[in-house]
Scaffold this active site. Sequence first.
Site, PDB file in Angstrom:
ATOM      1  N   SER A   1      -9.938   2.247   2.876  1.00 51.49           N
ATOM      2  CA  SER A   1      -8.882   3.049   1.957  1.00 51.49           C
ATOM      3  C   SER A   1      -7.966   2.186   1.140  1.00 51.49           C
ATOM      4  O   SER A   1      -7.557   2.375   0.195  1.00 51.49           O
ATOM      5  CB  SER A   1      -8.349   4.037   2.907  1.00 51.49           C
ATOM      6  OG  SER A   1      -7.216   3.239   3.738  1.00 51.49           O
TER       7      SER A   1
ATOM      8  N   LYS B   1       0.696  -1.331  -0.096  1.00 56.04           N
ATOM      9  CA  LYS B   1       0.032  -0.101   0.063  1.00 56.04           C
ATOM     10  C   LYS B   1       0.883   1.239   0.004  1.00 56.04           C
ATOM     11  O   LYS B   1       1.723   1.267   0.866  1.00 56.04           O
ATOM     12  CB  LYS B   1      -0.914  -0.125   1.364  1.00 56.04           C
ATOM     13  CG  LYS B   1      -1.702   1.133   1.330  1.00 56.04           C
ATOM     14  CD  LYS B   1      -2.584   1.008   2.512  1.00 56.04           C
ATOM     15  CE  LYS B   1      -3.899   1.981   2.517  1.00 56.04           C
ATOM     16  NZ  LYS B   1      -4.732   2.041   3.745  1.00 56.04           N
TER      17      LYS B   1
ATOM     18  N   SER C   1     -10.568   0.229   7.024  1.00 55.38           N
ATOM     19  CA  SER C   1      -9.648   0.012   5.958  1.00 55.38           C
ATOM     20  C   SER C   1      -8.874  -0.919   5.121  1.00 55.38           C
ATOM     21  O   SER C   1      -8.520  -1.052   4.067  1.00 55.38           O
ATOM     22  CB  SER C   1      -8.628   1.227   5.796  1.00 55.38           C
ATOM     23  OG  SER C   1      -9.495   2.728   5.679  1.00 55.38           O
TER      24      SER C   1
END
Lengths: 95, 491, 483
Positions: free
Chosen positions: B158, B78, B182
């Site tokens: 997210s 990420k 998330s």
Amino acid sequence: MSLTSEAVRRIAKLARIRVDDAEIAVLQTELNAILGYVEQLNEVDVEGVEPLSGGAQMAMRLREDVVTDGEIAEQILANAPDRSGNFFAVPKVVE
Amino acid sequence: MSLFDLTIAGAGAALAKREISAVELTAAYNGAVAALNPRLNAYITTTPELALAQAKAADARIAAGEAGPLTGIPLAIKDLFCTAGVRTTAASKILEPFVPPYESTVSGKLLEAGAVMLGKANLDEFAMGSSNITSGYGAVENPWKREGSDAKLVPGGSSGGSAAAVAARMAMGATGTDTGGSIRQPASFTGLAGIKPTYGRCSRFGIIAFASSLDQAGPMARNVEDCAILLQAMAGFDTKDSTSAERVVPDFRAAAGKGVKGMRIGIPAEYRMDGMSAEISALWEQGITWLREQGAEIVDISLPHTKYGLPVYYIVAPAEASSNLARYDGVRFGARVDGEDLIDMYERTRAAGFGPEVKRRIMIGTYVLSAGYYDAYYLRAQKIRALILRDFTQAFGKVDAILTPTAPSAAFGLGEKMDDPVTMYLNDVFTVPASLAGVPAMSVPAGLSAEGLPLGLQVIGKHFDEESVFAVSAAIERAAGFSALPALRAK
Amino acid sequence: MGYMLEGSTGAWEIVCGLEVHAQVISESKLFSGASATYGGAPNAQVSFVDAGFPGMLPVINRECVAQAVRTGLGLKAQINLFSRFDRKNYFYADLPNGYQISQFAHPVVGTGDVEIELQDGTIKHIGITRLHLEQDAGKSMHDQHPSKSVIDLNRAGVALMEIVSEPDIRSPEEAGAYLRKIRQILRYLGTCDGNMEEGSMRADVNVSVRKPGEDFRTRCEIKNVNSVRFVMHAVEAEARRQIEVWESGEEVRQETRLYDPSRGETRSMRSKEDAHDYRYFPEPDLLPLVLEESWVEGLKAALPELPDEKRRRFCEEYGITFYDAGVLVAEQAIADFYESVAKGRDSRLAANWISGDFFAAMNRTGGSIENPPVSATDLGALIDLITDKTINGRIAKDVFEEMVETGKAPGAIVEEKGLRQVTDTGAIDAAVAAVLAANPDKVAEYKSGKDKLFGFFVGQVMKAMAGKGNPALVNEAVKAQLG
């Protein structure tokens, strides 16, 4: 409780984010929607309750007083949008 | 069997037996990324050459008999984890030029374990969002489609890029971060397993901070076992993070195989929400049945302050974020917009660099901390947070784990839920309370919606009892037999 | 009746409190492992944590905490076993994170007390409100470049102790005495070097005025005053300014000001109305600071003797005056020097020599106690030579100057120059006789009543003996021969 456009301007100033008049109006609506949503927290009885911060409430570890870092000026400055020698440079500040 | 059908566990075994090489595996995944990323936009930055170099090194270690379960395994990282020498943006324009000279502890541990980095996965800007549409580098498309529909769906957020990458087989696993859901919510939206560990289990050093008292790194993968393998490597005490827990990392993989006989599973009444969709309700009931059938005892519990979780979160998280994001000022790194003077430079730089959701949250955060409002908002929210933790503590006196749905719906369409910010926030209603309490929670794919989209169930455990979470999640996974795959994927 | 300023409407009292920012002596910074020592190439003593890079986190330095506790103990203050860090949020170029990690709600040290002595010998107590730990900011310079300001973060993150006094100060003199006392305590404890020129100790001065008996009126804060003298001037200048404002019928506005030494007055800083909205909240990257009672006790047991205690002990143990003891304990190094000279010797003599000839020589040669003009061993040896009457006091002064000049030991100088005191009564009698014989008229004058001439004869004898005559014996001999 409900934000005026003046309040929104003041908050933007505190947060150092430039907002134009059109944005102020939009932000005012959106922020008030969020504040409206969180109003429900006033229903809760918090008498005598200590505020929580993190998940696990431990006591802090203390580190030894030894120099283990630094002497990396080039790396520190490598991402700077503007520099002057080994200094960071910004628009001149008048105190 | 295609390389893309291997799990991390399976690939690990194949690599060890030299049935496949790390270079082969990485080359295949590089190909998948090249083919699918232009459409799905799961990656902000791809690093195919670096990946191959890492794969080569992995092969050498395997040959020398020094391989571990992650050696040669290609992952998506990420883009919130600082990766040394590789651009890290937090999906924000304000960090577009930023190349960190340091590595985050968690991604560093994965590299040390021999994992391969395919690229930096897309996310909601600064991890603020539940759909990945707030990214400054474009939205991510969910590789899943509604039956008979071509409409683009969101992957959740997210960690939307991480989820899309793994679901579309553009990576074997991914790191995500979870602040209010998330990891769990996008896992649910994309048919993956994903776990937010106990706060303090993984180091936050080198992870771009959103809300410091909530952020946690965690793995996302195809199944529970793969998550356990990933978390094993990611977790551990770090002296560079003062909130890191000095705790031995248990054998998560072994825990996943333990079964649930004799375990008490709590079903919280308050998670049965008004207007909850019938199929989510049904899936939850199905999960309860599966666990009962495997020997667990089902207990009704109450978590009375559940509904206040979201409003508490939307005060506390923005407050911390408003302070954490003050460093993005154009002085030492990142993008800068020139101004007449210093203040003007700050204001223009931040206006240009931050997207609308980030600005909203910074503004709310600034407001709730400001003079005259701190007590009414922030302080009150932290007190109610203490009550939410107390709810969990009391419940865990009676049960070993808690079962709830992960999200109130399946993946929705790009462009939906945009009426106002709050509609989007409601996606996190089931995931936020566990974040506020700092307890571990996992989402495991449990079924499909009527439209053929994945639905997940959430398992919540006690502080530092990820083992129970893995055990229960594995039990659900076994019973669910979830084998559906998205339309868009590498084959 | 304390210190008062006369205005057109009568007498005004000054009310003053000081916030001292003292840089902690430590190897590394408060929350990072970069070096905390002064001086260093620009941005060389900076870690990514200090520079506020993305993903960086603070980790606290145990020694900095210990230094704060030691200082609290030296201020006779309450040590809080539980304390917490908070973020103080504001934007400035020298503040990389956009917030300073400080302690707001729960400081590590609570209330305490400091004793100050005024010129007239009065002892006064100034209360300490609290002491807390916080990060120092970097340095921005506005004169290095025509259109830019440049920033060096070497200082960013160095540990600071903020010591807040009660508003108990009532005059510029008290402010100066308080500041000097704080500096002295810090130096004794080794927790801060108190060097105001280098900026390791700075003072923010809070000043208000009032008519005697009134409640407190509005105060102004004068920031970053960097010398004791300037603090004293600033108190006076600001008090006078405020009195003028009140007496002209206006109201003093609460604001932050700067002291301009070239003008001898304070001026307003560019005001930012929101500058005071720091949005304090608990630092989420840190856990509470919890100290063990036993650890604090350990620090207490190892504290050096503090100036007030040392002063009192010097009076008792060495029989010197309170005033003289005060001079000798001004710096711990001076006190140590004194003790090594005075031990086993005439302590009053030692005190006189140090406060007199030794300090004069130190000032004259630009030396310091760390680099003394004469070593403690040599000074001690000199005093021994006086005490055992090898030389007299007058000769000793010459020997001392020679010691300063050449660095030689006193014994060697006395031998080389043949300066031994003459105690041979025969030689003395002969010298006296010669002087009296050479000055018959003066002898006659003396005998007819001009007593003052006694000193003349003694002086002449000493001159004839090149100063080496034992003064007591010379006096006796002159008296005897004059009849």
